[in-house]
Enzyme design. Structure first.
Site, mmCIF file in Angstrom:
data_model
loop_
_atom_site.group_PDB
_atom_site.id
_atom_site.type_symbol
_atom_site.label_atom_id
_atom_site.label_comp_id
_atom_site.label_asym_id
_atom_site.label_seq_id
_atom_site.Cartn_x
_atom_site.Cartn_y
_atom_site.Cartn_z
ATOM 1 N N LYS A 127 -37.232 -30.023 -24.939
ATOM 2 C CA LYS A 127 -37.328 -31.384 -25.020
ATOM 3 C C LYS A 127 -38.841 -32.173 -24.981
ATOM 4 O O LYS A 127 -39.596 -31.251 -24.083
ATOM 5 C CB LYS A 127 -36.710 -32.216 -23.956
ATOM 6 C CG LYS A 127 -35.023 -31.723 -24.104
ATOM 7 C CD LYS A 127 -34.391 -32.561 -22.902
ATOM 8 C CE LYS A 127 -32.785 -32.395 -22.742
ATOM 9 N NZ LYS A 127 -32.119 -32.697 -21.870
ATOM 10 N N ARG A 180 -19.970 -34.163 -19.437
ATOM 11 C CA ARG A 180 -19.590 -35.548 -19.831
ATOM 12 C C ARG A 180 -18.173 -35.411 -21.054
ATOM 13 O O ARG A 180 -17.632 -35.884 -20.860
ATOM 14 C CB ARG A 180 -20.743 -36.207 -20.464
ATOM 15 C CG ARG A 180 -21.902 -36.786 -19.510
ATOM 16 C CD ARG A 180 -22.918 -37.148 -20.179
ATOM 17 N NE ARG A 180 -23.542 -35.948 -20.997
ATOM 18 C CZ ARG A 180 -24.650 -35.849 -21.642
ATOM 19 N NH1 ARG A 180 -25.611 -37.023 -21.318
ATOM 20 N NH2 ARG A 180 -25.108 -34.926 -22.319
ATOM 21 N N HIS A 226 -26.431 -38.934 -13.541
ATOM 22 C CA HIS A 226 -27.069 -37.969 -12.502
ATOM 23 C C HIS A 226 -26.817 -38.197 -11.249
ATOM 24 O O HIS A 226 -26.275 -37.443 -10.433
ATOM 25 C CB HIS A 226 -28.617 -37.811 -12.854
ATOM 26 C CG HIS A 226 -28.926 -37.406 -14.222
ATOM 27 N ND1 HIS A 226 -29.946 -37.862 -15.036
ATOM 28 C CD2 HIS A 226 -28.469 -36.195 -15.112
ATOM 29 C CE1 HIS A 226 -30.126 -37.269 -16.226
ATOM 30 N NE2 HIS A 226 -29.292 -36.289 -16.081
ATOM 31 N N SER A 261 -29.825 -39.369 -20.888
ATOM 32 C CA SER A 261 -31.402 -39.873 -20.595
ATOM 33 C C SER A 261 -32.039 -40.074 -22.156
ATOM 34 O O SER A 261 -32.861 -40.950 -22.181
ATOM 35 C CB SER A 261 -32.190 -38.568 -20.206
ATOM 36 O OG SER A 261 -31.605 -38.468 -18.817
HETATM 37 O O1 PNS Z 1 -31.142 -31.764 -17.965
HETATM 38 P P1 PNS Z 1 -31.563 -30.534 -18.878
HETATM 39 O O2 PNS Z 1 -32.568 -30.664 -19.834
HETATM 40 O O3 PNS Z 1 -30.280 -30.370 -19.630
HETATM 41 O O4 PNS Z 1 -31.586 -29.233 -18.114
HETATM 42 C C1 PNS Z 1 -31.844 -27.931 -18.696
HETATM 43 C C2 PNS Z 1 -32.395 -27.056 -17.651
HETATM 44 C C3 PNS Z 1 -33.707 -27.678 -17.297
HETATM 45 C C4 PNS Z 1 -31.504 -26.889 -16.564
HETATM 46 C C5 PNS Z 1 -32.655 -25.546 -18.333
HETATM 47 O O5 PNS Z 1 -33.496 -25.897 -19.485
HETATM 48 C C6 PNS Z 1 -33.410 -24.778 -17.446
HETATM 49 O O6 PNS Z 1 -32.768 -23.912 -16.564
HETATM 50 N N1 PNS Z 1 -34.837 -24.619 -17.502
HETATM 51 C C7 PNS Z 1 -35.674 -23.604 -16.819
HETATM 52 C C8 PNS Z 1 -35.964 -22.401 -17.637
HETATM 53 C C9 PNS Z 1 -34.657 -21.423 -17.716
HETATM 54 O O7 PNS Z 1 -34.435 -20.856 -16.927
HETATM 55 N N2 PNS Z 1 -34.465 -21.249 -19.130
HETATM 56 C C10 PNS Z 1 -33.143 -20.336 -19.247
HETATM 57 C C11 PNS Z 1 -31.744 -21.269 -19.129
HETATM 58 S S1 PNS Z 1 -30.549 -20.162 -19.395
#
Ligand code: PNS
Length: 158
Positions: free
Chosen positions: A44, A93, A20, A131
């Site tokens: 998660k 990645r 990150h 992570s």
């Molecule tokens: O690090 P991650 O867990 O892969 O990040 C995913 C994240 C947090 C960016 C995604 O789940 C997100 O944007 N969550 C906020 C809610 C939302 O907007 N969901 C629709 C995404 S298209």
């Protein structure tokens, strides 16, 4: 073009890894301002609270003067609208990341046509790093040196 813009790097960062940080560092060289936006990922189970993740990211990115760390809740597209910033940074990645990232980028664009997602590739040293693996290694007493920033390592092994 990029010179006039801020970009948002969203994620759950549970915990933040050196992968990150590598993406944050790369992004901070491309844009005048990077907003690292931390939130909960509904799919998660998080080990660290939102506040702890924000604090760890702040400490880990303290040396980068154009990086700000914030938290948000709800839809990312709504948060972007609120701060009037529409460039998203995400790390890629490997091919295995692609499907999820592709779907998320298109869904965000579907929610707001102004949203553009830019993918950055981390240093190859971090392409195997996630992570969830870090959490598993720490939980089983393994070494996480070199995988996460020092402040995260301390927290993981507390
Ligand atoms: O690090 P991650 O867990 O892969 O990040 C995913 C994240 C947090 C960016 C995604 O789940 C997100 O944007 N969550 C906020 C809610 C939302 O907007 N969901 C629709 C995404 S298209």
């Amino acid at each position: 073009m990029f010179k006039e813009l801020a970009a948002v790097y969203p994620g759950s960062f549970d915990p933040p890894t050196n992968g990150h940080l590598d993406i944050i560092t790369r992004a901070s060289k491309l844009f005048p301002k990077i907003i690292v936006a931390v939130t909960d990922n509904a799919s998660k189970q998080h080990m660290f609270s939102l506040d702890v993740r924000v604090a760890l990211l702040k400490e880990a990115s303290a040396g980068l003067s154009n990086v700000e760390v914030v938290s948000f809740s709800g839809l990312l597209a709504n948060y972007l609208e609120k701060i009037n910033t529409f460039i998203l940074i995400r790390g890629l990645r490997a091919l295995s990341d692609f499907e999820y990232e592709f779907q998320m980028a298109l869904m965000n664009r579907n929610l707001n046509k102004n949203i553009e997602t830019i993918f950055l590739i981390p240093d190859q040293d971090y392409t195997f790093l996630s992570s969830s693996m870090v959490k598993e290694i720490a939980a089983l007493g393994g070494k996480t040196t070199g995988l996460v920033p020092e402040c995260v390592e301390k927290k993981l092994h507390k």
